[in-house]
Design an enzyme around this catalytic site. Structure first.
Site, PDB file in Angstrom:
ATOM      1  N   ARG A  74     -10.787  29.712  -3.405  1.00 44.68           N
ATOM      2  CA  ARG A  74     -12.062  29.349  -4.308  1.00 44.68           C
ATOM      3  C   ARG A  74     -13.066  29.527  -4.438  1.00 44.68           C
ATOM      4  NH1 ARG A  74     -15.233  26.197  -1.353  1.00 44.68           N
ATOM      5  NH2 ARG A  74     -13.812  26.507   0.597  1.00 44.68           N
ATOM      6  N   TYR A 202      -5.401  29.039  -8.168  1.00 44.28           N
ATOM      7  CA  TYR A 202      -5.274  29.248  -7.081  1.00 44.28           C
ATOM      8  C   TYR A 202      -5.295  27.448  -6.263  1.00 44.28           C
ATOM      9  CZ  TYR A 202      -6.226  28.808  -2.093  1.00 44.28           C
ATOM     10  OH  TYR A 202      -6.443  28.915  -0.887  1.00 44.28           O
ATOM     11  N   GLY A 203      -4.822  26.833  -6.007  1.00 44.07           N
ATOM     12  CA  GLY A 203      -5.304  25.715  -4.879  1.00 44.07           C
ATOM     13  C   GLY A 203      -6.201  24.678  -5.434  1.00 44.07           C
ATOM     14  N   GLY A 204      -7.751  25.156  -4.782  1.00 41.86           N
ATOM     15  CA  GLY A 204      -8.617  24.831  -4.831  1.00 41.86           C
ATOM     16  C   GLY A 204      -9.574  24.686  -6.029  1.00 41.86           C
ATOM     17  N   LYS A 211     -10.808  19.096  -4.568  1.00 41.31           N
ATOM     18  CA  LYS A 211     -12.332  19.671  -4.113  1.00 41.31           C
ATOM     19  C   LYS A 211     -13.218  18.883  -5.677  1.00 41.31           C
ATOM     20  CE  LYS A 211     -10.580  21.443  -0.519  1.00 41.31           C
ATOM     21  NZ  LYS A 211     -11.279  20.873   0.788  1.00 41.31           N
ATOM     22  N   HIS A 231     -15.590  15.701   2.784  1.00 40.84           N
ATOM     23  CA  HIS A 231     -14.705  16.633   3.066  1.00 40.84           C
ATOM     24  C   HIS A 231     -15.026  15.925   3.959  1.00 40.84           C
ATOM     25  CE1 HIS A 231     -14.105  20.908   3.310  1.00 40.84           C
ATOM     26  NE2 HIS A 231     -12.856  20.286   2.882  1.00 40.84           N
ATOM     27  N   SER A 253     -14.147  24.419   5.353  1.00 45.18           N
ATOM     28  CA  SER A 253     -12.726  25.045   5.452  1.00 45.18           C
ATOM     29  C   SER A 253     -12.371  25.459   6.565  1.00 45.18           C
ATOM     30  CB  SER A 253     -13.063  25.490   3.978  1.00 45.18           C
ATOM     31  OG  SER A 253     -13.074  24.414   3.083  1.00 45.18           O
ATOM     32  N   ALA A 254     -11.368  25.656   6.785  1.00 41.23           N
ATOM     33  CA  ALA A 254     -11.108  26.202   7.274  1.00 41.23           C
ATOM     34  C   ALA A 254     -11.078  26.801   8.798  1.00 41.23           C
ATOM     35  CB  ALA A 254     -10.486  28.144   7.398  1.00 41.23           C
ATOM     36  N   GLY A 256     -10.426  24.010  11.150  1.00 38.51           N
ATOM     37  CA  GLY A 256      -9.481  22.953  11.844  1.00 38.51           C
ATOM     38  C   GLY A 256      -9.395  21.327  11.988  1.00 38.51           C
ATOM     39  N   LYS A 257      -9.539  21.367  10.678  1.00 43.65           N
ATOM     40  CA  LYS A 257      -9.659  19.863  10.154  1.00 43.65           C
ATOM     41  C   LYS A 257      -8.015  18.934  10.124  1.00 43.65           C
ATOM     42  CE  LYS A 257     -11.581  19.126   6.018  1.00 43.65           C
ATOM     43  NZ  LYS A 257     -12.362  20.895   6.384  1.00 43.65           N
ATOM     44  N   ASP A 280      -9.025  16.524   5.043  1.00 43.87           N
ATOM     45  CA  ASP A 280      -9.299  16.719   4.443  1.00 43.87           C
ATOM     46  C   ASP A 280     -10.671  16.079   3.220  1.00 43.87           C
ATOM     47  OD1 ASP A 280     -10.053  19.237   3.595  1.00 43.87           O
ATOM     48  OD2 ASP A 280      -9.098  18.933   1.502  1.00 43.87           O
ATOM     49  N   ASN A 370      -5.664  33.030   3.833  1.00 48.19           N
ATOM     50  CA  ASN A 370      -5.898  31.848   3.817  1.00 48.19           C
ATOM     51  C   ASN A 370      -4.602  30.992   2.360  1.00 48.19           C
ATOM     52  OD1 ASN A 370      -7.355  29.707   2.824  1.00 48.19           O
ATOM     53  ND2 ASN A 370      -8.109  30.372   0.714  1.00 48.19           N
ATOM     54  N   GLY A 497      -4.932  20.378  21.676  1.00 46.94           N
ATOM     55  CA  GLY A 497      -5.498  19.313  22.419  1.00 46.94           C
ATOM     56  C   GLY A 497      -5.699  19.162  23.087  1.00 46.94           C
TER      57      GLY A 497
HETATM   58  O1  SAT Z   1      -8.297  25.934  -1.395  1.00 46.88           O
HETATM   59  S1  SAT Z   1      -8.661  24.780  -0.970  1.00 46.88           S
HETATM   60  O2  SAT Z   1     -10.035  24.098  -1.791  1.00 46.88           O
HETATM   61  O3  SAT Z   1      -7.582  23.142  -1.541  1.00 46.88           O
HETATM   62  C1  SAT Z   1      -9.573  24.067   0.703  1.00 46.88           C
HETATM   63  C2  SAT Z   1     -10.154  24.467   0.846  1.00 46.88           C
HETATM   64  O4  SAT Z   1     -11.210  25.161   0.840  1.00 46.88           O
HETATM   65  O5  SAT Z   1     -10.966  23.749   1.930  1.00 46.88           O
HETATM   66 MN    MN Z   2     -11.195  20.952   3.104  1.00 44.67          MN
END
Ligand code: SAT
Ligand code: MN
Length: 587
Positions: A74, A202-204, A211, A231, A253-254, A256-257, A280, A370, A497
């Protein structure tokens, strides 16, 4: 035939036509979300070089996508909230006047789909029939986006069914342009329920349901309509007696959710089960039964790949072994996938995330830090059946979590809702690879929403305070930190765990059956309150360190918190200033 118009909704048809006149695609393809369509588009994507078909014996239904190396996370500096006034967006967001920004973006979009296909993606966020379920239409010239949206959302006719002949859908326009960072803008127009994203793939930045809609626009809608877009993961924890408790947890983000939402209890916790509702995003509202109810608006997980392994997340390893899209991981010569932290020994040769030969001697990482998987939630072996319930699940506890090497104890409970809002509002965490720049530095990330809140952060805190008035049974609020380190830089808590030991204390606190002591920060467990049986090599000294409150660190922490408060001052609710004073006095 696939790709032909499949709705008569006037507002949809007119908007698609208008955007097509602007972007001038050669073709318009109306997506229906069917399996045949998915097969066709994957084939086309492979032919066009957007996807590499992975080893179908080892990874049935799995594909790899490599993004442009300049486009891997992002981009918060290119993300804008275009409200009428700058104050509405607030000091934590980039702001631009809506008219000017729209003109600029339409200028960039003009003619940008010549020679290309414009895909029309109808999608539904949330279980059909839920009072919070919302429809979006995303227009994109990226096959990657279509296939990811097909995993992440309820895509196809179901969206048009929910919409009927109304026009209150989210409009999302995405143009890849030539993935030029100088032309990269992720812009939100909350009042028009509109998103325009250009110059990225890219994804986000481009899966607009996530998002952009579910959090930035969603939080704005939630403010108007009296609900919360957060979030947060949502999990159900089931005791051996079959008692189920639902928890929502916000972590940046990143941090461990996904791992927490899919946790596998250690052998000591035989009979305990964790069920994933979401990993998420949580949409939550005060229900007439007096509880805060939550739904997961998504249907898939866009998770961080590196570090995922049999120990950290065995359920995810199963989940991503089929029907998964990988982005920016490394591959073996026989088209299997690899990433740092998958197993101890890297294979002797790989193709890295940029398509270059890689060996264990190589200096650079094989997979991008990422790199991501996109996996459908139905692949998750511990998916909670409640995920389809339009009424959602009642939330007993809210957790705010951070990645902090020092300062923050393993866990504490806020004294009450207002104090809990303060704890969330002052959340600080070390930055990760999920956003461009600054990895490792501690920054304030209120409620893990800093990059995702679609309006003034001070007003957002006030909205949180107001929600309390509409709850008879407000969730108890906690703070966790799995990432505290000793003086040698080793993690003090085993995490993964074993985190169920902390969750169990949280559940027992909610149900009034676990002890705690009062500390300046909130209620802290003592050794006797936590089940630590069977934790190898774990000493009481370690627990003391994990739960300790260091006055010097807290002096610094309070100064850093003050920086945020000063930034937000004009919109900050008084209650939070009082909370700060009380904390100072207690310390
Ligand atoms: O790339 S995303 O924004 O979807 C993932 C994240 O940063 O939480
Ligand atoms: Mn997220």
């Amino acid at each position: 035939m696939h790709g032909t118009r499949n709705t008569n909704n006037r507002a949809v048809v007119e908007w698609v036509e208008e955007m097509a006149r602007l972007c001038k695609p050669d073709r318009i393809y109306w997506c229906d979300g069917s399996q045949e369509e998915k097969r066709e588009l994957l084939e086309r994507g492979v032919a066009d070089g957007v996807f590499i078909k992975l080893n179908q014996e080892k990874l049935p239904g799995c594909y790899l996508h490599r993004s442009n190396p300049n486009d891997v996370a992002r981009v918060e500096h290119c993300t804008y909230i275009c409200t009428d006034t700058e104050a509405e967006a607030g000091p934590t967001n980039n702001w631009a006047p809506p008219r000017e920004m729209k003109q600029r973006l339409y200028g960039l979009a003009a003619g940008s789909m010549k020679g290309r296909t414009m895909y029309v993606i109808p999608y539904l966020m949330g279980p059909p029939g839920s009072r919070l379920a919302r429809v979006g239409i995303e227009l994109t010239d990226s096959i990657y986006v279509v296939l990811n949206m097909g995993i992440m959302t309820r895509m196809g006719g179901i969206a048009y069914e929910q919409l009927g002949d109304r026009d209150d859908f989210n409009r999302g326009l995405h143009c890849m342009l030539d993935v030029d960072p100088d032309k990269r803008f992720i812009c939100h127009f909350p009042r028009e329920n509109l998103i325009i994203s250009v110059g990225s793939a890219y994804g986000g930045n481009v899966l607009l349901g996530k998002k952009c809609f579910a959090l930035r626009i969603g939080s704005y809608l939630g403010k108007q309509e009296g609900w919360l877009a957060e979030h947060m993961l949502i999990l159900g924890i089931e005791s051996p007696e079959g008692e189920k408790t639902y928890i929502a947890a916000a972590l940046p983000s990143a941090c461990g959710k996904t791992n927490l939402a899919m946790l596998v209890p250690p052998s000591r916790f035989k009979g305990w089960k964790i069920w994933t509702v979401g990993d998420d995003i949580a949409w939550m509202w005060p229900e007439t039964d007096g509880w805060l109810h939550a739904i997961n608006p998504e249907t898939g997980y866009f998770g961080v790949v590196p570090g995922t392994n049999q120990q950290s997340n065995p359920n995810a390893m199963r989940m991503i072994s089929h029907d998964t899209i990988y982005t920016n991981v490394a591959i073996t010569p026989d088209l299997d996938v690899w990433w740092e932290g998958k197993d101890k020994q890297p294979p002797p040769e790989l193709i890295d995330w940029q398509g270059r030969p890689w060996t264990p001697e190589s200096k650079e990482k094989a997979a991008h830090p990422n790199s991501r998987f996109t996996a459908p939630m139905r692949n998750n072996p511990v998916l909670a059946p409640e995920v389809e319930d339009p009424h959602g699940v009642p939330i007993s506890a809210i957790i705010f979590g951070a990645r902090r090497a020092a300062t923050m104890p393993l866990v504490f409970q806020a004294f009450d809702w207002i104090h809990g809002v303060y704890v969330g509002a002052t959340l600080g965490s070390e930055m990760t690879a999920a956003a461009v720049g600054g990895a490792g530095q501690v920054r304030r990330d209120p409620m893990a929403m800093l990059p995702f809140c679609g309006y003034n952060m001070g007003d957002y805190f006030r909205h949180w305070l107001l929600i309390r008035k509409r709850l008879k049974y407000p969730p108890a609020i906690f703070h966790v930190n799995w990432f505290r380190k000793d003086q040698h830089g080793h993690f003090l808590w085993p995490g993964f765990g074993e985190n169920i030991r902390v969750l169990k204390w949280i559940v027992d606190r909610c149900r009034g059956r676990a002890g705690a002591i009062e500390s300046p920060l909130g209620w802290l467990p003592e050794a006797k309150d936590l089940d630590l049986v069977g934790l190898k090599g774990f000493t009481e000294e370690r627990l003391d360190h994990l739960l300790s409150i260091n006055p010097e660190e807290w002096r610094r922490e309070l100064l850093l918190q003050e920086e945020l408060f000063i930034k937000l001052y004009s919109h900050l609710p008084k209650e939070l200033i009082f909370q700060r004073e009380l904390l100072l006095a207690r310390l």
